[in-house]
Write an enzyme that holds these catalytic residues in place. Structure first.
Site, short mmCIF file in Angstrom:
data_model
loop_
_atom_site.label_atom_id
_atom_site.label_comp_id
_atom_site.label_asym_id
_atom_site.label_seq_id
_atom_site.Cartn_x
_atom_site.Cartn_y
_atom_site.Cartn_z
N MET A 178 16.57 48.04 88.21
CA MET A 178 16.19 48.40 86.85
C MET A 178 15.42 49.72 86.80
SD MET A 178 15.14 44.66 85.34
CE MET A 178 14.91 45.30 83.67
N ASP A 211 18.65 43.58 87.59
CA ASP A 211 18.59 42.65 88.73
C ASP A 211 17.60 41.51 88.52
OD1 ASP A 211 16.31 44.22 88.98
OD2 ASP A 211 16.75 44.90 91.01
#
Length: 501
Positions: free
Chosen positions: A82, A241
């Site tokens: 991210m 994630d």
């Protein structure tokens, strides 16, 4: 058959699962991290793309070659690290290496964002304070430090969404991944016009945003041919994630919390409604479950701290031996503490991400076992801080599900149970975000009616580790001392910094 692709920080993983969640094929392609200066981390998005193609082609070839019944691939789901920033020009070309989530250069820009939007208003809108991991300060850093490149920017993408662009030609993202940008109105699950206007970031630079479980494009024919997959294969919006790993571990209802010990340590808990921690100790983000949310706490150097210590001990030391060294020491490492902030810390203790790690209480009587145990205990103490902050928000936590590389160590698992004072469950599958991405894709194409159903049908736990009452009590005492040391050393070893870095 569903494919999941996770664009991680150490490499990209692709896998194929059947409807029961069983992994039928898996491939991992690694790559490095570029560190042009201390505290800076970058990667070339073209390396992600090369790794994604190789991993997907290997999985597609393996699935197609084993003659599986019902082996037709029906969709691809995407996940990825991210908050990274991929800058593209008008031709869709990468302007410069991507700035990663653990890059620490943007402290001045975080201060500017806080001033322009307001600290309370920023948390109210996005669920998070301005922190160096986020995408927004990285955009402002490019404006301030590399103005020539900034003038050429026409699009800004998150890592997995750059891969989506190459796979499908579509500019799209999902609400879970966008939550890490500091540009999303998380309550409304849409880009925040208020934040964008305050920061002078054009809305046209951002991709369309949707829920995770929708189809956000189809595989381009030329790419499909090179991968051995059908043209037009649906590609789901996916999730960052953290949210994808939450799906893979079944964190879709209250009472459970996941602890992932990878390079960083991450705590994630489910929340039915949007709620924020005004102090900024815990971040809020959209879940991959439509209309639901997650609360998140990070320790930037968890497995990374263990790897750093292993490398210092020498190349002949493996993780199994590290575990034995830690077991040779007693609870509390004979009075030694380790502050695991090698890559900075988390607000509010270290809002600029410039904190540093330290051994405290080191004496001539300490040996390698003590130092090894202190490193592990320091990581788990810092994770416990996040757990307590979540409880103060009213988040119910009854059991812990552990994943990531650290979950393979029984020493980590028992230590988590003892420090948290909660039962710890291992996961039957350790594939993590890539599995979550595949399940999200399954919902997008109707193989599962909802994310909760997908989890109920596929997520399986393994061993349960109960806390030891005596060790838990001892760790409760040590935790107070650890927190006092964090407060006492805050800012002591922070490096000097200019506006550019």
């Amino acid at each position: 058959m569903l494919l999941g692709l996770d664009v991680g920080i150490t490499g990209t993983r692709a896998l194929a699962i059947d409807e029961s969640g069983t992994v039928r094929a898996s491939a991992f392609v690694g790559y490095g991290i570029h560190r042009p200066r201390p505290g800076w981390t970058e990667q070339d998005p073209l390396e992600w793309w090369a790794a994604a193609q190789e991993a997907l082609a290997r999985v597609a070839g393996e699935v197609g070659g084993v003659g599986l019944v019902g082996g037709e691939v029906t969709a691809i789901g995407l996940s990825g690290q991210m908050s990274g920033s991929v800058f593209l020009n008008a031709a869709g070309e990468v302007i410069r290496p991507a700035l990663l989530w653990n890059d620490q250069r943007t402290g001045p820009q975080c201060a500017e964002i806080t001033e322009r939007v307001g600290a309370e208003r920023l948390i109210e809108l996005t669920g998070n304070p301005a922190w160096t991991a986020m995408q927004a300060p990285k955009i402002l850093w490019l404006r301030d430090v590399e103005p020539v490149q900034y003038r050429h920017v026409r699009r800004v993408l998150l890592p997995k969404d750059y891969i989506r662009l190459r796979l499908t030609g579509e500019l799209a993202t999902d609400v879970a991944d966008a939550s890490g940008s500091l540009l999303l109105d998380s309550r409304r699950r849409a880009w925040s016009a208020e934040v964008l206007d305050a920061l002078g970031i054009p809305a046209a630079w951002l991709p369309s945003v949707s829920e995770s479980c929708v189809i956000a494009g189809g595989l381009r024919p030329s790419v499909a041919a090179s991968l051995g997959l059908p043209a037009g294969l649906p590609v789901a919006a996916g999730a960052g994630d953290a949210a994808a790993a939450a799906i893979a571990t079944g964190i879709v209802r209250s009472g459970l919390i996941s602890v992932a010990i990878g390079s960083c340590g991450m705590l994630v808990a489910h929340r039915d409604g949007f709620g924020v921690d005004g102090s900024g100790r815990v971040g809020a983000m959209c879940s991959a479950v439509p209309g639901r949310y997650l609360v998140v706490s990070l320790t930037l150097a968890a497995g990374a701290a263990w790897r750093w210590w292993r490398d210092l001990l020498g190349g002949d030391v493996d993780y199994e031996r590290l575990g034995r060294l830690a077991e040779s020491s007693a609870v509390g490492a004979r009075g030694l503490f380790f502050l695991p902030y090698l890559n900075g810390g988390w607000p509010p203790h270290d809002p600029d991400g410039v904190g540093r790690g330290a051994f405290v209480g080191l004496g001539a009587h300490h040996d390698q076992g003590d130092l090894t145990r202190a490193v592990m205990e320091g990581v788990v103490f810092s994770l416990r801080d996040g757990l307590d902050a979540m409880r103060e928000m009213g988040v119910a936590i009854e059991r812990v599900r552990v994943s990531g590389g650290g979950a393979r160590s029984h020493v980590w698992r028992q230590m988590l149970a003892d420090v948290f004072g909660l039962p710890v469950e291992t996961m039957a599958s350790e594939e993590g975000p890539a599995v979550g991405a595949a399940l999200v894709a399954g919902v997008a194409v109707g193989e599962y009616r909802a994310v909760t159903e997908a989890c109920d049908r596929t997520v399986r736990t393994g061993e349960v580790i109960e806390p030891d009452a005596g060790r838990a009590a001892r760790y409760g005492e040590l935790l107070h001392r650890f927190r006092a040391l964090v407060r006492a050393t805050q800012g002591v070893a922070s490096p000097g910094r200019t506006r550019g870095g």
